[in-house]
Write a protein that holds these residues in place. Structure first.
Motif, PDB file in Angstrom:
ATOM      1  N   ASP A   1       9.693 -14.577   7.709  1.00 31.71           N
ATOM      2  CA  ASP A   1      10.106 -15.710   6.867  1.00 31.71           C
ATOM      3  C   ASP A   1       9.021 -16.139   5.892  1.00 31.71           C
ATOM      4  OD1 ASP A   1      12.624 -15.926   7.937  1.00 31.71           O
ATOM      5  OD2 ASP A   1      12.170 -17.636   9.236  1.00 31.71           O
ATOM      6  N   HIS A   2       7.794 -15.713   6.118  1.00 31.10           N
ATOM      7  CA  HIS A   2       6.711 -16.114   5.221  1.00 31.10           C
ATOM      8  C   HIS A   2       6.163 -14.913   4.494  1.00 31.10           C
ATOM      9  CE1 HIS A   2       7.141 -19.715   7.775  1.00 31.10           C
ATOM     10  NE2 HIS A   2       7.045 -20.283   6.594  1.00 31.10           N
ATOM     11  N   ASP A   3       7.139 -14.125   4.074  1.00 27.86           N
ATOM     12  CA  ASP A   3       7.018 -13.126   3.030  1.00 27.86           C
ATOM     13  C   ASP A   3       6.467 -11.787   3.448  1.00 27.86           C
ATOM     14  OD1 ASP A   3       8.291 -13.198   0.710  1.00 27.86           O
ATOM     15  OD2 ASP A   3       6.588 -13.723  -0.537  1.00 27.86           O
ATOM     16  N   MET A   4       6.564 -11.489   4.727  1.00 31.81           N
ATOM     17  CA  MET A   4       6.161 -10.156   5.157  1.00 31.81           C
ATOM     18  C   MET A   4       7.413  -9.287   5.282  1.00 31.81           C
ATOM     19  SD  MET A   4       3.442  -9.454   8.162  1.00 31.81           S
ATOM     20  CE  MET A   4       2.228  -8.158   7.962  1.00 31.81           C
ATOM     21  N   MET A   5       8.214  -9.342   4.225  1.00 30.25           N
ATOM     22  CA  MET A   5       9.455  -8.561   4.190  1.00 30.25           C
ATOM     23  C   MET A   5       9.664  -8.098   2.759  1.00 30.25           C
ATOM     24  SD  MET A   5      13.324  -9.587   5.362  1.00 30.25           S
ATOM     25  CE  MET A   5      13.533 -11.064   4.350  1.00 30.25           C
ATOM     26  N   ARG A   6      10.090  -6.836   2.614  1.00 27.75           N
ATOM     27  CA  ARG A   6      10.356  -6.318   1.281  1.00 27.75           C
ATOM     28  C   ARG A   6      11.632  -5.492   1.290  1.00 27.75           C
ATOM     29  NH1 ARG A   6       6.635  -3.915  -2.632  1.00 27.75           N
ATOM     30  NH2 ARG A   6       7.972  -5.200  -3.927  1.00 27.75           N
ATOM     31  N   ALA A   7      12.208  -5.358   0.101  1.00 26.81           N
ATOM     32  CA  ALA A   7      13.370  -4.487  -0.052  1.00 26.81           C
ATOM     33  C   ALA A   7      12.909  -3.059  -0.249  1.00 26.81           C
ATOM     34  CB  ALA A   7      14.179  -4.928  -1.271  1.00 26.81           C
ATOM     35  N   TYR A   8      13.732  -2.109   0.207  1.00 27.06           N
ATOM     36  CA  TYR A   8      13.570  -0.725  -0.219  1.00 27.06           C
ATOM     37  C   TYR A   8      14.962  -0.201  -0.540  1.00 27.06           C
ATOM     38  CZ  TYR A   8      14.973   1.636   4.231  1.00 27.06           C
ATOM     39  OH  TYR A   8      15.641   2.132   5.317  1.00 27.06           O
ATOM     40  N   VAL A   9      15.021   0.825  -1.364  1.00 29.67           N
ATOM     41  CA  VAL A   9      16.318   1.330  -1.810  1.00 29.67           C
ATOM     42  C   VAL A   9      16.406   2.829  -1.539  1.00 29.67           C
ATOM     43  CG1 VAL A   9      17.896   1.623  -3.751  1.00 29.67           C
ATOM     44  CG2 VAL A   9      16.521  -0.454  -3.584  1.00 29.67           C
ATOM     45  N   VAL A  10      17.440   3.220  -0.827  1.00 29.89           N
ATOM     46  CA  VAL A  10      17.719   4.641  -0.628  1.00 29.89           C
ATOM     47  C   VAL A  10      18.558   5.087  -1.827  1.00 29.89           C
ATOM     48  CG1 VAL A  10      18.714   6.376   0.906  1.00 29.89           C
ATOM     49  CG2 VAL A  10      17.712   4.285   1.866  1.00 29.89           C
ATOM     50  N   VAL A  11      18.025   6.056  -2.566  1.00 30.00           N
ATOM     51  CA  VAL A  11      18.668   6.458  -3.827  1.00 30.00           C
ATOM     52  C   VAL A  11      19.338   7.823  -3.655  1.00 30.00           C
ATOM     53  CG1 VAL A  11      17.014   5.129  -5.205  1.00 30.00           C
ATOM     54  CG2 VAL A  11      16.572   7.557  -4.754  1.00 30.00           C
ATOM     55  N   PRO A  12      20.352   8.101  -4.492  1.00 28.45           N
ATOM     56  CA  PRO A  12      20.997   9.412  -4.434  1.00 28.45           C
ATOM     57  C   PRO A  12      20.043  10.507  -4.897  1.00 28.45           C
ATOM     58  CG  PRO A  12      22.190   7.917  -5.907  1.00 28.45           C
ATOM     59  CD  PRO A  12      20.919   7.244  -5.516  1.00 28.45           C
ATOM     60  N   PRO A  13      20.343  11.766  -4.595  1.00 29.52           N
ATOM     61  CA  PRO A  13      19.455  12.852  -5.002  1.00 29.52           C
ATOM     62  C   PRO A  13      19.337  12.939  -6.513  1.00 29.52           C
ATOM     63  CG  PRO A  13      21.281  13.677  -3.635  1.00 29.52           C
ATOM     64  CD  PRO A  13      21.530  12.234  -3.881  1.00 29.52           C
ATOM     65  N   GLY A  14      18.162  13.293  -6.981  1.00 30.99           N
ATOM     66  CA  GLY A  14      17.981  13.560  -8.403  1.00 30.99           C
ATOM     67  C   GLY A  14      17.904  12.340  -9.285  1.00 30.99           C
ATOM     68  N   MET A  15      17.809  11.146  -8.681  1.00 30.62           N
ATOM     69  CA  MET A  15      17.675   9.941  -9.508  1.00 30.62           C
ATOM     70  C   MET A  15      16.335   9.963 -10.218  1.00 30.62           C
ATOM     71  SD  MET A  15      19.993   7.506  -9.543  1.00 30.62           S
ATOM     72  CE  MET A  15      19.218   5.889  -9.593  1.00 30.62           C
ATOM     73  N   PRO A  16      16.333   9.684 -11.533  1.00 32.23           N
ATOM     74  CA  PRO A  16      15.024   9.528 -12.167  1.00 32.23           C
ATOM     75  C   PRO A  16      14.313   8.338 -11.519  1.00 32.23           C
ATOM     76  CG  PRO A  16      16.795   8.842 -13.649  1.00 32.23           C
ATOM     77  CD  PRO A  16      17.447   9.422 -12.426  1.00 32.23           C
ATOM     78  N   VAL A  17      13.010   8.478 -11.326  1.00 35.34           N
ATOM     79  CA  VAL A  17      12.249   7.372 -10.742  1.00 35.34           C
ATOM     80  C   VAL A  17      12.092   6.302 -11.794  1.00 35.34           C
ATOM     81  CG1 VAL A  17      10.059   6.705  -9.703  1.00 35.34           C
ATOM     82  CG2 VAL A  17      11.068   8.922  -9.170  1.00 35.34           C
ATOM     83  N   MET A  18      12.625   5.114 -11.526  1.00 39.25           N
ATOM     84  CA  MET A  18      12.573   4.048 -12.527  1.00 39.25           C
ATOM     85  C   MET A  18      11.428   3.116 -12.250  1.00 39.25           C
ATOM     86  SD  MET A  18      16.450   3.442 -13.432  1.00 39.25           S
ATOM     87  CE  MET A  18      17.584   4.193 -12.327  1.00 39.25           C
ATOM     88  N   GLY A  19      10.932   2.542 -13.302  1.00 40.01           N
ATOM     89  CA  GLY A  19       9.745   1.672 -13.351  1.00 40.01           C
ATOM     90  C   GLY A  19       9.454   0.879 -12.084  1.00 40.01           C
ATOM     91  N   GLY A  20       8.586  -0.073 -12.225  1.00 39.20           N
ATOM     92  CA  GLY A  20       8.345  -1.008 -11.147  1.00 39.20           C
ATOM     93  C   GLY A  20       7.426  -0.490 -10.051  1.00 39.20           C
ATOM     94  N   HIS A  21       6.913   0.706 -10.205  1.00 36.64           N
ATOM     95  CA  HIS A  21       6.017   1.184  -9.164  1.00 36.64           C
ATOM     96  C   HIS A  21       4.620   0.653  -9.372  1.00 36.64           C
ATOM     97  CE1 HIS A  21       9.058   4.548  -8.558  1.00 36.64           C
ATOM     98  NE2 HIS A  21       9.156   3.695  -7.577  1.00 36.64           N
ATOM     99  N   GLY A  22       4.408  -0.488  -8.779  1.00 37.18           N
ATOM    100  CA  GLY A  22       3.114  -1.138  -8.945  1.00 37.18           C
ATOM    101  C   GLY A  22       2.061  -0.442  -8.114  1.00 37.18           C
ATOM    102  N   HIS A  23       0.963  -1.087  -7.956  1.00 34.77           N
ATOM    103  CA  HIS A  23      -0.157  -0.475  -7.261  1.00 34.77           C
ATOM    104  C   HIS A  23       0.225  -0.180  -5.820  1.00 34.77           C
ATOM    105  CE1 HIS A  23      -1.169  -4.022  -4.852  1.00 34.77           C
ATOM    106  NE2 HIS A  23      -1.966  -3.222  -4.206  1.00 34.77           N
TER     107      HIS A  23
END
Ligand code: C2O
Ligand code: CU
Ligand code: CU
Length: 546
Positions: free
Chosen positions: A517-539
């Motif tokens: 509840d105090h922010d030690m949780m993140r989203a992840y997304v399972v993507v279909p095969p061959g998806m171009p990797v889209m921005g947002g990949h921070g450090h």
């Protein structure tokens, strides 16, 4: 510890009143199995579960109080499911306002804690203001569930609303559990009573002839604190009191299936215990203490399964005890054959917080008592040497390695982050469906965090020191399918998973609910095969892709 009168303002009436509850007075009860309201031609079972106020009597020396419960029960009713046969549940929120759990922050004089004491003594005024919303969402922990039914935290719903989730059950037998997952208030909703068991069975497990019926005992372990009245007597009402030092909930009372310090009569034979750590933050390190001799035994346990079902073979429990972090499960055969007429006490001595907390928050080690009766009709069960096959995933097949560092950010704030980011900070982890990845949890904090991924069951590869040399071993009972793993302080815990089943958005998080509840949780997304990797990949989000 009850008689310790140090620090008058600290202990006060609270300590006296804990001592007034008789240990092992009440019979352990088990949650009822919920019948489906319909069964489809294909075997799909349909349920409707309403969250309602529940009447709970945590101990027979306490009055009944109102908590929250699925179908008005705490713990919720057990759902029994078969591998390969879908379950459809309409989860309905029938809860009234206000929320029954307010947050109190206890003061923490040097070397002491008010968390061991019932009552609000030593605590500040209740938090928060404005009041907590009565919104809920249900997650099936350990389930391989489509994202539309996984309990996305923001998809929580208010009183009068409902949502229908489908659980395909395309996975092996395991003890799963369902619990609340509403954004920002999961800790309060679970504490209020929103948790229940989901037993998934299959033919492989049936063929082992494990102890069943009266000899299979689900044990949902939780800790709670209770309020007191003006005279210092326990009111039986739940009290959610934190410690300003660590902000995690630890309570003095151990509950099994919603009862404080129960007992159970058992026969001198083998039983199957299916243990779930359903506490907000407490770890358990369990042993059996023989009451008359005082000796502690772990050799009476043989562990046969973990979060994701059967282990390849039975394993011994280490002499320190059976360790379970929040949300972890253990499937255990316990042998009472040599104890006819004697009592065994299940005890917990895990430091809280784990492992740095020492015994400061362990006012009572007792969890429950087993009373082994004399009569016995013989025990037909013979534990086989081979239980199942768990094929190791090969790190050489991993398509990506992702480094995720567990950090307190900013330091000293009590806010915990993953790679410096929280739930609203976008998505960095985008595994491609049906591919294998290695995730490396680098725990830079001083305590262990149980990291949980939705959707998948994974395997634990190894634990390393920050310099890459070997860290603590992967225990024998971690060498199966896991959905939650203890990441030790100052170690990198490496896991491997195949992200199969569904595409879509899921979460991963620490299962200490105050951390989730105090922010030690993140989203992840399972993507279909061959998806171009889209921005947002921070450090640090993505390691090596390729
Ligand atoms: Cu048991 Cu995301 O939770
Ligand atoms: Cu989960
Ligand atoms: Cu944590």
């Amino acid at each position: 510890m009850e008689g310790d009168a140090t620090g008058g303002t600290r202990m006060g009436v609270g300590a006296a009143s804990t001592a007034t509850l008789t240990k092992f007075r009440d019979h352990l009860a088990f949650p009822p199995v919920l019948p489906p309201y319909a069964v489809g031609e294909d075997g799909t079972r349909y349920y409707r579960v309403e969250m309602r106020p529940a009447s709970a009597r945590f101990h027979s020396e306490l009055p009944a109080v109102t908590v929250w419960g699925y179908e008005g029960l705490y713990p919720g009713p057990t759902i029994e499911a078969r591998s390969g046969r879908p379950v459809v549940v309409e989860w309905a929120n029938g809860l009234p306002c206000p929320h029954p759990v307010a947050e109190f922050i206890g003061v923490h004089p040097e070397g002491q804690t008010s968390q061991n004491d019932p009552g609000r003594g030593g605590a500040s005024t209740p938090m928060p203001d404005p009041p907590t919303p009565v919104w809920t969402v249900v997650h099936l922990h350990g389930g391989r569930t489509p994202p539309t039914g996984d309990g996305w935290p923001d998809d929580a719903f208010f009183g009068g609303q409902s949502d229908t989730y489908t659980y395909p059950n395309r996975q092996r037998a395991a003890l799963l559990w369902y619990h609340d997952h509403a954004m920002g208030i999961t800790r309060l909703n679970v504490y209020a009573g929103l948790a229940g068991l989901y037993v998934l069975r299959d033919d492989e497990e049936d063929a082992l002839g494990l102890p069943a019926g009266d000899y299979e005992l689900p044990l949902l372990l939780q800790d709670r604190n209770l309020d007191t009245d003006a005279d210092g007597r326990l009111t039986g009402e739940l009290l959610y009191k934190l410690d300003q030092e660590n902000g995690e909930f630890f309570g003095p009372f151990n509950l099994v299936n919603g009862m404080i310090w129960p007992h159970l009569e058992v026969e001198p034979r083998q039983y199957r215990l299916r243990i779930v750590n359903g506490s907000n933050a407490r770890f358990y390190r369990l042993k059996l203490r023989v009451e008359d001799s005082g000796e502690s035994r772990t050799d009476l346990f043989r562990q046969i399964g973990t979060d994701g079902g059967l282990l390849p073979r039975p394993v011994d429990v280490p002499p320190e005890g059976l360790l379970l972090a929040p949300a972890e499960r253990a499937d255990v055969i316990v042998d009472f054959r040599d104890f006819a007429g004697r009592n065994l006490v299940l005890v917990n001595d895990a430091p809280a917080p784990f492992p740095s907390g020492g015994d400061l928050r362990l006012p009572h080690l007792e969890v429950m008592q087993f009373r082994v009766v004399r009569a016995c009709a013989g025990d037909p069960f013979f534990l086989p040497d081979a239980l199942s096959s768990v094929v190791p995933l090969d790190p050489a097949t991993a398509r990506a390695t992702r480094a995720i560092s567990l950090v307190e950010n900013p330091p000293g704030s009590g806010m915990l982050k993953l790679n410096g980011k929280g739930f609203r900070d976008g998505v960095d982890e985008t595994p491609e469906v049906d591919t294998v990845e290695v995730w490396e949890f680098d725990n830079t904090t001083d305590d262990a965090h149980p990291m949980h991924l939705h959707l998948v069951q994974f395997q634990v590869l190894e634990r390393l020191k920050p310099d890459g040399t070997p860290g603590s071993p992967v225990d024998d009972n971690e060498r199966g399918w896991k959905d939650t793993v203890r990441t030790n302080p100052q170690e990198v815990t490496r896991i491997i998973a195949r992200f199969e089943g569904y595409t879509g958005q899921y979460v991963y998080h620490c299962h200490i609910l105050e951390h989730e509840d105090h922010d030690m949780m993140r989203a992840y997304v399972v993507v279909p095969p061959g998806m171009p990797v889209m921005g947002g990949h921070g450090h640090g989000g993505v390691g090596t892709l390729g």
